[in-house]
Structure formats: C-alpha cells, structure tokens
Motif scaffolding. Structure first.
Motif, PDB file in Angstrom:
ATOM      1  N   GLU A   1      88.116  30.487  29.077  1.00 50.18           N
ATOM      2  CA  GLU A   1      87.004  30.357  28.124  1.00 50.18           C
ATOM      3  C   GLU A   1      86.318  29.000  28.266  1.00 50.18           C
ATOM      4  N   LYS A   2      87.121  27.936  28.428  1.00 50.65           N
ATOM      5  CA  LYS A   2      86.549  26.591  28.623  1.00 50.65           C
ATOM      6  C   LYS A   2      85.713  26.548  29.901  1.00 50.65           C
ATOM      7  N   ILE A   3      86.244  27.128  30.990  1.00 51.79           N
ATOM      8  CA  ILE A   3      85.534  27.133  32.287  1.00 51.79           C
ATOM      9  C   ILE A   3      84.207  27.870  32.153  1.00 51.79           C
ATOM     10  N   ALA A   4      84.231  29.017  31.454  1.00 51.88           N
ATOM     11  CA  ALA A   4      83.001  29.805  31.280  1.00 51.88           C
ATOM     12  C   ALA A   4      81.939  29.004  30.525  1.00 51.88           C
ATOM     13  N   LYS A   5      82.346  28.311  29.478  1.00 56.82           N
ATOM     14  CA  LYS A   5      81.395  27.494  28.695  1.00 56.82           C
ATOM     15  C   LYS A   5      80.820  26.358  29.532  1.00 56.82           C
ATOM     16  N   MET A   6      81.718  25.684  30.282  1.00 58.98           N
ATOM     17  CA  MET A   6      81.246  24.563  31.107  1.00 58.98           C
ATOM     18  C   MET A   6      80.332  25.040  32.228  1.00 58.98           C
ATOM     19  N   GLU A   7      80.657  26.166  32.855  1.00 65.43           N
ATOM     20  CA  GLU A   7      79.809  26.705  33.931  1.00 65.43           C
ATOM     21  C   GLU A   7      78.429  27.081  33.398  1.00 65.43           C
ATOM     22  N   ALA A   8      78.399  27.652  32.181  1.00 66.64           N
ATOM     23  CA  ALA A   8      77.107  28.000  31.556  1.00 66.64           C
ATOM     24  C   ALA A   8      76.279  26.745  31.299  1.00 66.64           C
ATOM     25  N   ARG A   9      76.965  25.675  30.827  1.00 63.75           N
ATOM     26  CA  ARG A   9      76.256  24.418  30.547  1.00 63.75           C
ATOM     27  C   ARG A   9      75.771  23.765  31.834  1.00 63.75           C
ATOM     28  N   VAL A  10      76.569  23.836  32.908  1.00 62.29           N
ATOM     29  CA  VAL A  10      76.163  23.288  34.205  1.00 62.29           C
ATOM     30  C   VAL A  10      74.921  23.999  34.720  1.00 62.29           C
ATOM     31  N   LYS A  11      74.929  25.327  34.601  1.00 66.39           N
ATOM     32  CA  LYS A  11      73.780  26.115  35.062  1.00 66.39           C
ATOM     33  C   LYS A  11      72.518  25.742  34.277  1.00 66.39           C
ATOM     34  N   GLU A  12      72.692  25.564  32.981  1.00 68.38           N
ATOM     35  CA  GLU A  12      71.576  25.190  32.106  1.00 68.38           C
ATOM     36  C   GLU A  12      71.019  23.815  32.497  1.00 68.38           C
ATOM     37  N   MET A  13      71.918  22.853  32.771  1.00 70.03           N
ATOM     38  CA  MET A  13      71.472  21.507  33.155  1.00 70.03           C
ATOM     39  C   MET A  13      70.815  21.512  34.528  1.00 70.03           C
ATOM     40  N   GLU A  14      71.318  22.324  35.450  1.00 69.85           N
ATOM     41  CA  GLU A  14      70.709  22.411  36.789  1.00 69.85           C
ATOM     42  C   GLU A  14      69.273  22.922  36.704  1.00 69.85           C
ATOM     43  N   GLN A  15      69.046  23.884  35.791  1.00 71.48           N
ATOM     44  CA  GLN A  15      67.680  24.392  35.587  1.00 71.48           C
ATOM     45  C   GLN A  15      66.769  23.297  35.023  1.00 71.48           C
ATOM     46  N   GLN A  16      67.307  22.486  34.084  1.00 70.28           N
ATOM     47  CA  GLN A  16      66.514  21.405  33.491  1.00 70.28           C
ATOM     48  C   GLN A  16      66.221  20.312  34.504  1.00 70.28           C
TER      49      GLN A  16
ATOM     50  N   ASP B   1      66.024  11.983  34.293  1.00 66.48           N
ATOM     51  CA  ASP B   1      66.613  11.778  32.957  1.00 66.48           C
ATOM     52  C   ASP B   1      68.071  11.318  33.124  1.00 66.48           C
ATOM     53  N   MET B   2      68.301   9.987  32.949  1.00 66.37           N
ATOM     54  CA  MET B   2      69.634   9.411  33.209  1.00 66.37           C
ATOM     55  C   MET B   2      70.706   9.978  32.275  1.00 66.37           C
ATOM     56  N   LYS B   3      70.328  10.237  31.022  1.00 67.28           N
ATOM     57  CA  LYS B   3      71.286  10.788  30.064  1.00 67.28           C
ATOM     58  C   LYS B   3      71.759  12.170  30.506  1.00 67.28           C
ATOM     59  N   LEU B   4      70.804  12.986  30.990  1.00 67.26           N
ATOM     60  CA  LEU B   4      71.128  14.338  31.443  1.00 67.26           C
ATOM     61  C   LEU B   4      71.967  14.284  32.721  1.00 67.26           C
ATOM     62  N   ILE B   5      71.612  13.342  33.626  1.00 67.27           N
ATOM     63  CA  ILE B   5      72.366  13.190  34.885  1.00 67.27           C
ATOM     64  C   ILE B   5      73.812  12.781  34.597  1.00 67.27           C
ATOM     65  N   ALA B   6      73.996  11.852  33.633  1.00 68.76           N
ATOM     66  CA  ALA B   6      75.342  11.397  33.270  1.00 68.76           C
ATOM     67  C   ALA B   6      76.161  12.531  32.675  1.00 68.76           C
ATOM     68  N   GLU B   7      75.512  13.345  31.815  1.00 69.01           N
ATOM     69  CA  GLU B   7      76.217  14.485  31.213  1.00 69.01           C
ATOM     70  C   GLU B   7      76.602  15.501  32.289  1.00 69.01           C
ATOM     71  N   TYR B   8      75.682  15.713  33.252  1.00 70.03           N
ATOM     72  CA  TYR B   8      75.949  16.661  34.337  1.00 70.03           C
ATOM     73  C   TYR B   8      77.168  16.206  35.161  1.00 70.03           C
ATOM     74  N   ALA B   9      77.206  14.898  35.497  1.00 75.75           N
ATOM     75  CA  ALA B   9      78.316  14.361  36.296  1.00 75.75           C
ATOM     76  C   ALA B   9      79.646  14.475  35.543  1.00 75.75           C
TER      77      ALA B   9
ATOM     78  N   LYS C   1      82.985  16.805  36.427  1.00 78.31           N
ATOM     79  CA  LYS C   1      84.329  16.220  36.537  1.00 78.31           C
ATOM     80  C   LYS C   1      85.324  16.998  35.678  1.00 78.31           C
ATOM     81  N   GLN C   2      84.907  17.322  34.430  1.00 77.31           N
ATOM     82  CA  GLN C   2      85.774  18.082  33.528  1.00 77.31           C
ATOM     83  C   GLN C   2      86.024  19.495  34.056  1.00 77.31           C
ATOM     84  N   LEU C   3      84.977  20.094  34.658  1.00 70.93           N
ATOM     85  CA  LEU C   3      85.099  21.444  35.215  1.00 70.93           C
ATOM     86  C   LEU C   3      86.099  21.454  36.372  1.00 70.93           C
ATOM     87  N   ASP C   4      86.019  20.417  37.212  1.00 70.20           N
ATOM     88  CA  ASP C   4      86.954  20.286  38.337  1.00 70.20           C
ATOM     89  C   ASP C   4      88.399  20.207  37.826  1.00 70.20           C
ATOM     90  N   ALA C   5      88.602  19.372  36.792  1.00 69.65           N
ATOM     91  CA  ALA C   5      89.949  19.201  36.224  1.00 69.65           C
ATOM     92  C   ALA C   5      90.446  20.490  35.579  1.00 69.65           C
TER      93      ALA C   5
END
Length: 655
Positions: free
Chosen positions: A593-608, A617-625, A629-633
């Motif tokens: 469930e955590k992976i699914a939420k993070m993958e959805a958020r990653v996809k959303e940020m990639e579109q933005q 947008d440095m704030k968005l880039i930092a959140e994406y990075a 990292k959390q998704l990898d872990a």
C-alpha cells in the motif's frame, strides 16, 4: 534482618549520603539505583562489613550470614574449577574428612568392648547425622548444577582456573557465593560477565532462593525480573520505593516534578525576601521587619532537585556515504584455533540498513567473527566480502586503549564534533556521565569503564555507515543506554550488535544470529522472538528426551520417536510459524500500500516537472528526490518481507 540507621559517608567536603535509614527484611529483593558515583558500591561494602561508615550504625544479627560479590576481586589461580567451587562447602568437606578418619579408626580398632570405642561410635553417629542434615554427598550434584547454569561445560570442571578469563573466574566466585546459601546476597553488577542464558538461569535461582537480595545492576530486564523494591541514592539521600524498577521510574518522575514546583515556589519566596530587604534596608521604620526577613532567609534550607535525567537527549550520527546493498556477505566462513573449531560453514548476507544481533554463550565465536569482518583475523576458511563504500565504525573494549591520553575528555570529543553538535558537547558528555568537572579530566587518569564510555561517544560522532558494537553497554548506566539505543535506532546505516542486554536489543534489532555448537543460525524477528523460539525448542527437546525408551536389543531396528512427542513439537513449531506468517502477510500488505501511494505521487510529480514553468521548482525537485529515496527503501523492505513470507509458507507446506 538488617537495620541501617542514620548512615553517613564522607570522602570529601560533600558527603556521598547522610541520614540514611532503612531495613532489609527476609526475602526482600532490592534494587539499589543511582547515577555512577552516587555510592551504590560503597553502601554494599558497608553492609558487608568491608568498609566503615563515617557515622551511623548497621545492625546485623549474629546468626545472619552475608554473601557479597564485588565488581572486582582477587581470584585464586592454583586450583581447578571444581576444587575452587568446592570451597563453598568447606564445612561439609571438613565434616566428611572427620567422618572418613573416624571410619578408618573404627575399622582398624579391635577393642569393641572398651569405653573409648563406644564413645568413638557415638561421635561418628552424631557427626554422620549432622553431615546428612547439611545435605550429605548431595553438595557435589548441587555444585555441578550451579556451574552448568552459569555456563560451564562438564569438561571445564577439572581445568585449572588460570586458563579462564577474568569474566569466567568471576562466575566461579558467583557460584561459590550462591552455593553457600547466605541469608543476605549483596550483588554488585552480577550480570556483567554473563550471557543471556546464564542471566536467565540466575533470575530463576534468585526467584527460588530464600535469601534476601540487594543488587546493583544496569540491566533493566534483570532487575525488573528479580526485584520488588527500589532504593535510590540521590542528592545525598536514600529514598525507598517499595515497587519494581519500572514502577519506580514513573514514581520518580512524579517526585521530581513535585520537587521542581517546590523549588520554584521557594525561589520566588527568596526573591521576594531579598527584594524587601533591598527596598527597606536603609529605612529606620522598617529595620525590625528587615532583620526578621534576613533571619528567615538564613534559616531557609534549599530544596534540592534529583539529578536531571539526560535520557531525553537526542544524538544523531553525522551523514555518511551510502554503502552498497549488501555490506557483509559470508560464504562458508570457518575459523579454528589449533585443533579447536570455533565455527564453520557460516553463510549469511546482511543487507544495507539492517540492524542485527550476535548472541550466544561466551566463547562461541561472536567476537572472533567480528574480528574476521574487521580483518583483524585473516586466516579463516571460506569467503567474507565487505560491500562497496562501506565505512566501519567499530567499538570494542580495546578501542578505549587507543585514545590520546594527553587530551582531556572535552578535547577528545571537541576534535571529532562537527557543526551544531559542538554547541552541545557538554550535554552529550553529561548524558554519558562526564558532567561538570569530569569533562576536564585527562584521559590518562580515567578508569577502564570511563575510557570505554568516552570511546563510545567518539564513535557516535564519526561518519560511518556500518556500526559494529561489541558489548557496548557494559559500562553504561540506564540513561546512557537509552541515549545510545535511540541513536542507533535512528541510524540510517547497518548495525551489528554483540550484546547480552535483552532490554537494549529489544525493539532495536530485526534479526538475530545465534552462535553455538560451532554453527551460526539465523532467526528472523527481535530478541524476545528468538528467546521464545529458544524456549519452545528447549521444551520440545525436553519432552522428547524425558521419557527413557526401553533398551534396544541387539539386531533390532531403531525405534521411531513417540508420535505424541513429535506431535507436540510439530504443533508448537506450526503455531509459531503461523504467527510469523500472519505478521509477515500483514507487513507485506502494508508495504504494498505504501509503495502504491508513493508510485502514484512520483507519477504526479513527474507530470508536474514536465511542465516548463515548474521544471525549476526546487521544492518539488527536493520532494521528488526524497520520495524516490523512500520508494527505493520500501521496495527493499517489501523484498525482505516477501522472502520471510515465502520461508514461512514453505515451512508450513513441508510440515
């Protein structure tokens, strides 16, 4: 049983404690607590009669016997383990020798009708009855049970004591004290040299013993399992809490809050008096009132607040390079010293971010394998790989000898501290019992325990991604252990911890490697999961071996194990594995469930980020990075949990 009245001890201008009064009753189980240097060991020495107080009395009935185990003692080197332990039964052995002499005399004499022969028979009969009353020959079996419980093998009994380390010889002294069955046991850090199994055995022994017990220990699990009363030495006073240690911690917190409120009220009162005195000091009409205030001020006894609990202090390891996915890989590793095989066929992989425990009896190879990993030992069998970018932080007792003796405690830490940590050096030193003037001591005057604590602080401030800690809690009090535990728990890297402290390992490690019988076995779960598994296995083994099977006749085939016993074992194993499987299934589902939420958020940020206006947008880039990292872990965690689930499922299918 023992009455302490108005006890006072002074070593300098300020007494360690004064006006101390309490009673040790039959079957009391007392934990003596307080910060290091508060006088706990001193109080035990006074009760045992080895040291005299400055004032006060210690009333001990003449027929009361006391057994005292100090932290350090002189040990004999000229006997075997069995002979040294047998000294605990010196009165029985003397009786046995007298009986043997009388028996030889009775066999040699022929004047059966003489009065002296009759008297000899009567003396022999009375002595023999007394000998039987003291347990007779049974003391040998009791001695063997106690030595075995404290970790000795039967093959060790006839070895010279000089062949054993100081820790093992302390076990012999502990065995002698326990076997004397004194009315009062005074134990100063009895678990320092014991492994987990021996600590549990000692807990059971003390629970069944009729002796009163007063002990000093920094092993929270041990004192919670043994004691029912807590004496605290604080601010030069001894406060009696008639509860277990965990309940004492709650009561002490409430007591300190009350002290703090009373101190604040007193400070306001003092400030008001001083203000009144300053305001009306030179007015003749107020002279009487001013003098009254001055006298009142002089009579005020300052309220002391218990020493500040530094366990709330937070330490964090400095950032370090990310290591490879597998910091440690062992493949068929083995090590021998001469003809003695310490372990063989050790095969396991420790993943990045895992925190694991090495446990087992002393001498089973835990420290030896650590030295192989540290490349301090090179002539071992098999293959041992250290992963990419691994930076090791190693703590062992000998690390304390590598400190610069010319530096002060403060300078030692100041040289490794970086950034904002430098502003908190005094707080950090205080958390590890180097507060106040102790921070200005030179390393060369520190005791072995103090050096170990200093080496531990130094390690906490160095940038590493693999921690290897060999008995890190031996010289730490409970508050310092809490600070260290929290720091390791928040550590981003990998940790290998060799420890016998159950409370310290609980909630810290997710995997246990058990050393024993020349093998290393992997157990998933925490320290109490392993202990439960070990207990289940021991119970299963006992249930299988307890009934003695009929003697097999020559030529007969091996008889199968009783079905009832096997059923019990299989049931216990299946029950345990089903429990683990349910836990793993739940964890896998949550991870997915955590992976699914993070993958959805990653996809959303990639579109933005694909939109030109938001690409910088440095704030968005930092959140994406950070999310990547959390998704990898989390993906790694899911893989680990899935493997655990597969193992559990395979086990149940096999059964």
């Amino acid at each position: 049983m023992i009455a302490i009245e108005g006890l006072k001890v002074e070593f300098g201008a300020k007494p360690l404690f004064s006006g101390a009064s309490f009673v040790v009753n039959d079957r009391d189980r007392i934990a003596l607590v307080g910060k290091n240097g508060a006088g706990k060991s001193t109080l035990l020495k006074i009760i045992s009669g080895q040291q005299a107080p400055t004032a006060g009395t210690v009333a001990i009935p003449t027929d009361t016997t006391i057994g005292y185990l100090p932290q350090v003692m002189k040990l004999a080197d000229d006997t075997t383990v069995r002979e040294e332990t047998r000294k605990a039964f010196s009165s029985q052995t003397r009786m046995k020798e007298r009986l043997e002499r009388m028996q030889r005399e009775l066999a040699e004499r022929t004047d059966y009708e003489s009065e002296s022969y009759t008297q000899l028979v009567e003396r022999f009969t009375a002595e023999h009855e007394r000998f039987q009353m003291f347990g007779g020959e049974g003391y040998e079996a009791e001695m063997e049970r106690t030595l075995t419980g404290l970790g000795f093998e039967r093959t060790d009994f006839d070895r010279p004591t000089r062949e054993f380390s100081g820790g093992w010889r302390m076990r012999i002294e502990l065995a002698k004290i326990l076997l004397r069955h004194p009315d009062v046991l005074l134990l100063d850090e009895p678990t320092n040299h014991l492994d987990i199994e021996s600590i549990q055995w000692l807990e059971q022994f003390l629970a069944q013993s009729p002796s009163a017990v007063v002990l000093v220990s920094h092993d929270r699990a041990f004192i919670n399992n043994v004691t029912n009363r807590t004496l605290e030495i604080s601010c030069g006073q001894i406060v009696d809490y008639r509860v277990k240690y965990n309940d004492y911690v709650v009561l002490r917190k409430e007591r300190r809050e009350q002290q703090l409120r009373a101190w604040e009220n007193q400070q306001r009162e003092i400030a008001d008096m001083k203000a009144f005195i300053e305001r009306f000091r030179y007015q003749a009409t107020k002279a009487v009132q001013v003098q009254q205030k001055v006298k009142q001020l002089e009579k005020i006894v300052p309220i002391e607040i218990d020493e500040v609990d530094n366990s709330a202090l937070h330490l964090k390891f400095p950032p370090c390079l990310r290591s490879g996915d597998y910091p440690i890989i062992c493949d068929g590793v083995g090590k021998s010293f001469g003809t003695h095989q310490v372990f063989s066929g050790v095969t396991f992989t420790i993943k990045r971010g895992e925190k694991v425990a090495f446990v087992g009896k002393n001498g089973e190879g835990k420290s030896t394998l650590v030295k192989c990993i540290m490349q301090e030992i090179g002539d071992f069998e098999g293959e041992l790989k250290i992963g990419h970018n691994v930076q090791i932080g190693y703590f062992a007792q000998n690390q304390a000898q590598m400190l610069d003796e010319q530096l002060t405690v403060f300078e030692t830490i100041d040289r490794v501290a970086r950034g904002e940590v430098r502003l908190r050096i005094n707080d950090i030193l205080g958390a590890f019992m180097f507060g106040g003037e102790a921070s200005e001591k030179r390393v060369k005057v520190l005791s072995g325990g103090e050096r170990s604590r200093l080496a531990m602080i130094k390690l906490l401030l160095e940038p590493v991604n693999l921690l290897i800690l060999d008995e890190p809690t031996n010289h730490l009090d409970m508050q310092s252990k809490d600070v260290l535990k929290e720091a390791i728990r928040a550590f981003d890297g990998t940790a290998i911890i060799v420890s016998h402290d159950r409370e310290f390992l609980d909630g810290l490690v997710s995997k246990v490697y058990e050393f024993g019988g020349g093998k290393v076995r992997e157990h998933l779960g925490g320290i109490y999961d392993w202990l439960a598994h070990a207990q289940t296995s021991a119970t299963a083994t006992t249930s299988q071996t307890a009934p003695q099977a009929p003697q097999q006749k020559e030529g007969e085939k091996d008889a199968p194990a009783p079905a009832k016993d096997l059923a019990k074992v299989n049931y216990a194993e299946r029950k345990e594995m089903q429990k683990r499987m349910k836990k793993a299934e739940k964890a896998v589902k949550e991870s997915e469930e955590k992976i699914a939420k993070m993958e959805a958020r990653v996809k959303e940020m990639e579109q933005q980020l694909a939109i030109p206006e938001r690409a910088a947008d440095m704030k968005l880039i930092a959140e994406y990075a950070e999310t990547m990292k959390q998704l990898d872990a989390e993906n790694e965690r899911w893989l680990s949990l899935s493997e655990e689930l597969e193992q559990a499922a395979a086990f149940l299918n096999d059964k």
